[in-house]
Design an enzyme around this catalytic site. Structure first.
Site, short mmCIF file in Angstrom:
data_model
loop_
_atom_site.label_atom_id
_atom_site.label_comp_id
_atom_site.label_asym_id
_atom_site.label_seq_id
_atom_site.Cartn_x
_atom_site.Cartn_y
_atom_site.Cartn_z
N VAL A 1 -41.53 22.06 3.67
CA VAL A 1 -40.18 21.98 3.11
C VAL A 1 -39.53 20.65 3.47
O VAL A 1 -38.99 19.95 2.60
CB VAL A 1 -39.30 23.15 3.62
CG1 VAL A 1 -37.87 22.99 3.11
CG2 VAL A 1 -39.88 24.49 3.19
N LYS B 1 -34.64 31.93 8.23
CA LYS B 1 -34.25 33.34 8.08
C LYS B 1 -34.36 34.12 9.37
O LYS B 1 -33.52 34.95 9.69
CB LYS B 1 -35.06 34.04 6.99
CG LYS B 1 -36.54 33.98 7.23
CD LYS B 1 -37.33 34.56 6.08
CE LYS B 1 -38.80 34.20 6.26
NZ LYS B 1 -39.12 32.83 5.86
N GLU C 1 -28.62 28.78 2.19
CA GLU C 1 -29.11 29.34 0.91
C GLU C 1 -30.62 29.52 0.92
O GLU C 1 -31.15 30.50 0.40
CB GLU C 1 -28.68 28.43 -0.23
CG GLU C 1 -29.08 28.88 -1.62
CD GLU C 1 -28.34 30.15 -2.05
OE1 GLU C 1 -28.99 31.21 -2.02
OE2 GLU C 1 -27.15 30.07 -2.40
N ASP D 1 -40.63 39.90 7.47
CA ASP D 1 -39.97 38.81 6.74
C ASP D 1 -38.86 39.37 5.83
O ASP D 1 -37.74 38.88 5.81
CB ASP D 1 -41.03 38.06 5.91
CG ASP D 1 -40.42 37.03 4.99
OD1 ASP D 1 -40.19 35.90 5.45
OD2 ASP D 1 -40.17 37.36 3.81
N LYS E 1 -34.51 38.95 5.88
CA LYS E 1 -33.69 38.61 4.72
C LYS E 1 -32.70 39.73 4.41
O LYS E 1 -31.56 39.49 4.01
CB LYS E 1 -34.59 38.33 3.52
CG LYS E 1 -35.44 37.07 3.71
CD LYS E 1 -36.59 37.02 2.72
CE LYS E 1 -37.43 35.76 2.90
NZ LYS E 1 -38.68 35.81 2.13
#
Lengths: 430, 430
Positions: free
Chosen positions: A17, A107, A131, A203, A207
């Site tokens: 990323v 997250k 975001e 995961d 979220k």
């Protein structure tokens, strides 16, 4: 409007990323300048392995000392794309102590320590945007906390993990079993070597905690989220789902109780009707379905992971945070004013699809039906199949509290005519 | 953070949307206060017919003099839900002259006069928000101009008119003709007595102009949008679409040219593959598909009209504008820095599906194929059907400039072996 002193950005982490963030900041510098109202400059990149060649990144910017980078005094915004709890948490706190707003894609950290990080940001009069932490590139945090700020969200149901959606989609479309589909996902790079965080729902649960907090304006901790993985989902479950006009998805479901006084948050596999918009979300795509009082049923769909999509979300936040800096303002912080309690899974009202292996003799159905009735669970349909002294019963219930449903299953297991409970799955989205 | 002097709101218009805005402002006042950081008060409601009974609205707030309401000196935000060009335009301008930020749901006005209204807002240092103007409750304006602010949008393809989607969905699912489906839409309240604005694509074109401006950071006027209605779409077209694995939707399509130097904006019916996420958008729902360079393919789905959904979008904007007021800041204004020209429809590159009625004799196909070749249009597939001296040819082309395709059709009409062009439809979304 345009000022010439650039806003300076510290990039913490330069993996898949981070390198994409750096690349876009360079190649699209003019667009970012126009949209922010000032130039934005990559002022430093903190990495673990400085010797690694990073195409397009000036080696002079690279440092292993992230703390020193944040403390040097000229940084306006830090982008945290390291992931995990430490050192990310300490670095974000350090950033706030030095007047630096933060964009994070983390997250796990947001789900675990969101409240204290939000408090630190607010106390310092700074922004914490994230975001990218939920559903990758899909604009979701901003629409939920800003576009729907004048509405009341009652339900969020989402496919927020691409790996498990890829596996379940493969099982659905090819008839493959779990292991075979997982192997394919691994071979194609959709699943990691250790897929536990994805397939066991960790995961998705992180979220879910973040989304629940935003949806209901209350604090939902990771521990508040009921979690069930999808490793037990079988080809037989898909066959049953098909007979019901359903498919199976790993869903994160966040609901406000009917009386509005509490909320629930859970992650588990569930059957959903093929007519539901989430049923047609294929491959590794993510989608989140939101039901709001005034807006009605909304859905947000897109790639939930990957370097470029996640970078897109990070950069959207970067533009917003930079604009806030220039305006000497901050965006919306944590909103937890409703302080709604999170109820346990037993309080969730839902439906069950249960497959039982039973003895093929008279009276079995009556015994099973009595067990459901004793637990206050009403049966919607029963399908009975028998051959060679063996038989199976498929029961679909009406809506009932999850505690009553699991109590029923426990009692069914004790019946001597029930040889085994082949599968239990919740039915959602109707 | 919390202040006690309320922010005062003038509501201009109190029809289906306005009355719902007023109702939610009253019933959800505590939520709005918590989310804004200050109480918000409905200070006046400007209407045309003051005698009409409006449940839940204090008659003392009602006035017929909207201008006086804006000029009285204590209004912070005006909500314009009158619709149409005048008096809405003058009132919004008056609001800006008096230091009042504006939330509008007015697609016609924004499409026609967006540039001058944005300029007036910017000059006055005020906000002009209009999430409700495009696709009702679906968060779209904010995600596109804020969440994707760090990305580059290359394509937007959307179902932005619920009436026409309802009609086309009926035709698709029941085999009904256009008139029959329109009659049903009218009977159910999905179509107005005069459906022209919807079925001729004017409503969609206004939304397309607004979306194109946001997507490409350039100014796109209503006149720049190519527009074709859907009144000619027939049951036979749906039959053809099905044979191709497609359905038919009225689409607003906004594209950046391959060289990035220009954009196109158009509204017309088109065939799209059933596998495309937009194909499964049923009834009066809207959905917008966005392709961005880094984010990839995103879709936003939800109710595109109606009092409550539109009110949800208006109130989300109200919260944002009030928060900006308190922070003495403004949100993002118009972004038109790219100044990309809008190319005419002829420059659009797309595919055609053409049904021809032809003479059933040797050499017809050769003549038709030659005509396509002469115009530089390459044929993908041809299907020939003949009976009783009559025959039909269905040609699907490869991608070619729209000008070449329409030139081909014009030439085909002149061939003496071509008795008529039964239908022409673009094929998109592949």
């Amino acid at each position: 409007m345009m000022r010439t002193r650039p806003l300076k950005v510290a990039l913490l982490g330069c993996g898949v990323v981070g390198s994409e963030v750096a690349r876009i900041m360079t190649t699209h510098a003019d667009d970012l300048t126009a949209r922010i109202g000032a130039p934005v400059e990559l002022a430093g990149v903190a990495v673990r392995r400085p010797s690694k060649v990073r195409e397009g990144i000036d080696p002079a910017l690279v440092t292993t000392d992230a703390t020193a980078l944040l403390k040097r005094g000229d940084i306006d915004v830090a982008i945290e794309v390291i992931g995990g709890i430490e050192p990310a948490r300490t670095l974000i706190t350090t950033a706030f102590e030095h007047g630096i707003s933060v964009v994070s894609a983390n997250k796990a950290l947001l789900a675990q320590d969101g409240a204290s990080l939000h408090a630190a940001a607010e106390q310092a009069g700074l922004d914490l945007y994230y975001e990218a932490a939920v559903a990758g590139a899909i604009p979701l945090v901003r629409p939920m906390r800003e576009s729907l700020a004048g509405d009341k969200i009652n339900r969020v149901m989402g496919i927020v993990n691409g790996t498990t959606n890829f596996i379940l989609d493969k099982m659905d479309s090819t008839g493959a079993g779990y292991q075979e589909a997982l192997d394919e996902a691994t071979a194609l790079g959709y699943a990691e070597a250790d897929p536990t965080a994805d397939v066991e729902g960790y995961d998705a649960a992180a979220k879910a905690a973040i989304l629940a907090g935003i949806a209901f304006h209350t604090r939902v901790r990771l521990d508040d989220v009921y979690r069930e993985g999808m490793t037990e989902v079988s080809a037989a479950d898909f066959a049953s789902a098909k007979r019901m006009g359903c498919t199976i998805k790993l869903l994160a479901i966040l609901e406000r109780a009917a009386d509005g006084e509490s909320v629930t948050a859970r992650v588990h596999p569930a059957m959903i009707p093929l007519s539901h918009p989430l049923a047609s979300v294929r491959e590794a795509y993510n989608a989140v379905f939101v039901e709001a009082e005034a807006a009605g049923r909304l859905m947000f769909y897109g790639p939930g992971a990957g370097g470029s999509p996640t970078a897109s979300a990070v950069l959207g936040d970067l533009v917003a945070v930079c604009r806030n800096k220039l305006a000497e303002a901050t965006g919306p912080g944590e909103s937890a004013y409703t302080q709604l309690p999170v109820s346990p899974m037993g309080d969730v009202v839902t439906r069950y699809h249960i497959s039982l292996d039973v003895a093929d003799k008279p009276g079995v159905l009556a015994q099973v039906a009595t067990t459901f009735a004793e637990h206050g669970v009403s049966i919607d349909t029963v399908r009975q199949q028998g051959k060679d002294g063996e038989a199976s019963l498929v029961v679909v219930t009406h809506r009932a509290p999850d505690a009553a449903l699991s109590g029923t299953v426990e009692a069914l297991r004790k019946l001597d005519t029930v040889r085994g409970v082949a599968s239990i799955m919740r039915v959602e989205g109707e």
